[in-house]
Design a protein around this motif. Structure first.
Motif, PDB file in Angstrom:
ATOM      1  N   GLU A  73      -2.096   5.083 -14.914  1.00  0.00           N
ATOM      2  CA  GLU A  73      -0.769   4.575 -14.593  1.00  0.00           C
ATOM      3  C   GLU A  73       0.273   5.133 -15.567  1.00  0.00           C
ATOM      4  OE1 GLU A  73       2.354   2.686 -12.847  1.00  0.00           O
ATOM      5  OE2 GLU A  73       0.307   2.933 -12.078  1.00  0.00           O
ATOM      6  N   GLU A  74      -0.095   5.200 -16.840  1.00  0.00           N
ATOM      7  CA  GLU A  74       0.812   5.795 -17.824  1.00  0.00           C
ATOM      8  C   GLU A  74       1.032   7.278 -17.531  1.00  0.00           C
ATOM      9  OE1 GLU A  74       1.060   6.453 -22.677  1.00  0.00           O
ATOM     10  OE2 GLU A  74      -0.555   5.277 -21.783  1.00  0.00           O
ATOM     11  N   ASP A  94       4.661   8.945 -16.753  1.00  0.00           N
ATOM     12  CA  ASP A  94       5.192  10.097 -17.485  1.00  0.00           C
ATOM     13  C   ASP A  94       5.566  11.232 -16.531  1.00  0.00           C
ATOM     14  OD1 ASP A  94       4.903   8.795 -19.862  1.00  0.00           O
ATOM     15  OD2 ASP A  94       2.968   9.691 -20.357  1.00  0.00           O
ATOM     16  N   GLN A  95       4.772  11.407 -15.474  1.00  0.00           N
ATOM     17  CA  GLN A  95       5.103  12.443 -14.510  1.00  0.00           C
ATOM     18  C   GLN A  95       6.410  12.120 -13.787  1.00  0.00           C
ATOM     19  OE1 GLN A  95       1.501  12.641 -12.096  1.00  0.00           O
ATOM     20  NE2 GLN A  95       0.943  14.580 -13.036  1.00  0.00           N
ATOM     21  N   ARG A  96       6.594  10.839 -13.426  1.00  0.00           N
ATOM     22  CA  ARG A  96       7.844  10.458 -12.765  1.00  0.00           C
ATOM     23  C   ARG A  96       9.038  10.668 -13.690  1.00  0.00           C
ATOM     24  NH1 ARG A  96       4.571   6.078 -10.943  1.00  0.00           N
ATOM     25  NH2 ARG A  96       5.450   4.736 -12.585  1.00  0.00           N
ATOM     26  N   GLU A 154      13.851  13.724 -15.301  1.00  0.00           N
ATOM     27  CA  GLU A 154      14.567  14.485 -16.321  1.00  0.00           C
ATOM     28  C   GLU A 154      14.802  15.925 -15.880  1.00  0.00           C
ATOM     29  OE1 GLU A 154      12.199  14.096 -19.786  1.00  0.00           O
ATOM     30  OE2 GLU A 154      12.921  12.072 -20.282  1.00  0.00           O
ATOM     31  N   GLU A 155      13.789  16.512 -15.225  1.00  0.00           N
ATOM     32  CA  GLU A 155      13.946  17.891 -14.763  1.00  0.00           C
ATOM     33  C   GLU A 155      15.024  17.981 -13.687  1.00  0.00           C
ATOM     34  OE1 GLU A 155      11.210  21.445 -12.767  1.00  0.00           O
ATOM     35  OE2 GLU A 155      10.313  19.564 -13.490  1.00  0.00           O
ATOM     36  N   ARG A 177       5.248  15.736 -22.531  1.00  0.00           N
ATOM     37  CA  ARG A 177       4.934  14.876 -21.399  1.00  0.00           C
ATOM     38  C   ARG A 177       3.899  15.474 -20.474  1.00  0.00           C
ATOM     39  NH1 ARG A 177       7.887  10.498 -21.038  1.00  0.00           N
ATOM     40  NH2 ARG A 177       9.929  10.384 -22.022  1.00  0.00           N
ATOM     41  N   ASP A 178       3.410  16.680 -20.799  1.00  0.00           N
ATOM     42  CA  ASP A 178       2.370  17.280 -19.981  1.00  0.00           C
ATOM     43  C   ASP A 178       1.056  16.587 -20.301  1.00  0.00           C
ATOM     44  OD1 ASP A 178       1.005  18.861 -18.300  1.00  0.00           O
ATOM     45  OD2 ASP A 178       1.041  20.661 -19.557  1.00  0.00           O
ATOM     46  N   VAL A 179       0.691  15.603 -19.523  1.00  0.00           N
ATOM     47  CA  VAL A 179      -0.451  14.747 -19.827  1.00  0.00           C
ATOM     48  C   VAL A 179      -1.727  15.450 -19.404  1.00  0.00           C
ATOM     49  CG1 VAL A 179      -1.394  12.439 -19.522  1.00  0.00           C
ATOM     50  CG2 VAL A 179       1.056  12.804 -19.377  1.00  0.00           C
TER      51      VAL A 179
END
Length: 339
Positions: free
Chosen positions: A167-168, A172-174, A179-180, A234-236
């Motif tokens: 979920e985290e 982070d992807q959202r 932001e992008e 943020r690249d998980v």
């Protein structure tokens, strides 16, 4: 009016004890008891069972009920509700795992026995005999039942940790996507303003070339933003690493009781690695103006710099490999794979 309204309401919205319905009392909550699964409103439960155990008020039911056994109904069909509760109760006793059996046939036979017990309890077939089998099995296998329950609890904890981490990861992807997108919009706006300024102030070139240069600048800026976002924090990592993290968290929560750790015990990664130096001896000082200047500086002494450690490291690297037999290393190496 009350009688008419109650008669027009579905039977499941009318309390069979007080005959009140949700039309007259929208906040009414219905409860059921796991002993008989008769449905009644919360007010009737408080009124009848607050003083202690009492018989079920439903006509024809002689079950003695307790207030702490009442619960909210999860499923619309009470038969489904009862079967789910029975399965949970039976699973707490018959909780053996497939790896405990020598063959798949033995495991399937065990599952068939469990399903037979569930069927008997749900449909009131040989109910007393089935309850006795549950009690006998629970008494004879207490340690195994407890161990399997612990394993199941750890698996549930691991699944919950994985769910939270994933979920985290999605959150982070959202955020990265938002932001992008915002960065792209801001960059396009800035480029539009630049085009307007260039068109207004440029003295050479036509309008088409100015717009093309601005468009190329926008594309380069977008590519740069995307490449930096891929390298950003943020690249998980993939979900496989999330599962590994969950496993490590579970493993750190509890240690086996059978292992005793002494205070003197500690982990040493090089406990079995020994380096014997038969080639050189390290002197206390060597002529090296660069190191001499560093050693005598106040900053080096304050930081704990030790020039002797530098001597050891340099000589170790200089003599590394001496005494190593290449042919012996080749003979001891693993055979290469042929394709």
């Amino acid at each position: 009016m009350t009688t008419l309204a109650a008669s027009q309401k579905p039977e499941d919205e009318v309390c069979p004890v007080c005959r009140l319905d949700t039309y007259m009392n929208p906040s009414m909550r219905f409860l059921i008891n796991t002993e008989c699964y008769h449905r009644m409103c919360e007010s009737c439960v408080d009124r009848i069972f607050s003083q202690g155990p009492a018989k079920c008020p439903i006509s024809g039911c002689d079950m003695t009920l307790r207030k702490n056994k009442f619960k909210r109904q999860t499923f619309t069909d009470l038969q489904v509700e009862r079967e789910v509760d029975v399965r949970k109760r039976v699973a707490q006793t018959f909780n053996r795992r497939q790896e405990e059996f020598e063959s798949l046939d033995e495991y399937n036979n065990y599952l068939e026995q469990v399903e037979t017990a569930i069927f008997n309890l749900v449909n009131h077939v040989q109910e007393e005999e089935t309850e006795k089998k549950l009690r006998d099995y629970r008494a004879a296998n207490q340690s195994a039942i407890k161990a399997n329950a612990t394993i199941l609890s750890q698996e549930e904890q691991r699944a919950e940790i994985i769910r939270q981490l994933e979920e985290e990861h999605r959150r982070d992807q959202r955020i990265s996507a938002i932001e992008e997108s915002a960065a792209e919009i801001a960059l396009k706006r800035a480029t539009d303003q630049k085009i307007i300024r260039d068109l207004a102030t440029s003295t050479d070139g036509d309008a088409d070339s100015i717009v093309k240069r601005a468009a190329a600048s926008v594309q380069r800026g977008l590519d740069l933003k995307k490449s930096s976002a891929r390298r950003g924090p943020r690249d998980v990592t993939p979900s496989v690493s999330l599962k590994d993290a969950a496993l490590s968290l579970i493993n750190r929560r509890a240690k086996p009781d059978s292992i005793d750790f002494n205070d003197d015990d500690h982990f040493d990664a090089l406990a079995r690695e020994e380096y014997l130096n038969n080639f050189y001896e390290v002197s206390q000082h060597y002529f090296d103006p660069f190191l001499d200047n560093i050693e005598t500086s106040k900053q080096a002494r304050a930081s704990g710099f030790n020039v002797h450690m530098v001597y050891e490291q340099v000589l170790f690297e200089a003599f590394m490999g001496l005494g190593c037999s290449i042919e012996e290393e080749k003979s001891n190496s693993l055979p290469s794979l042929t394709v």
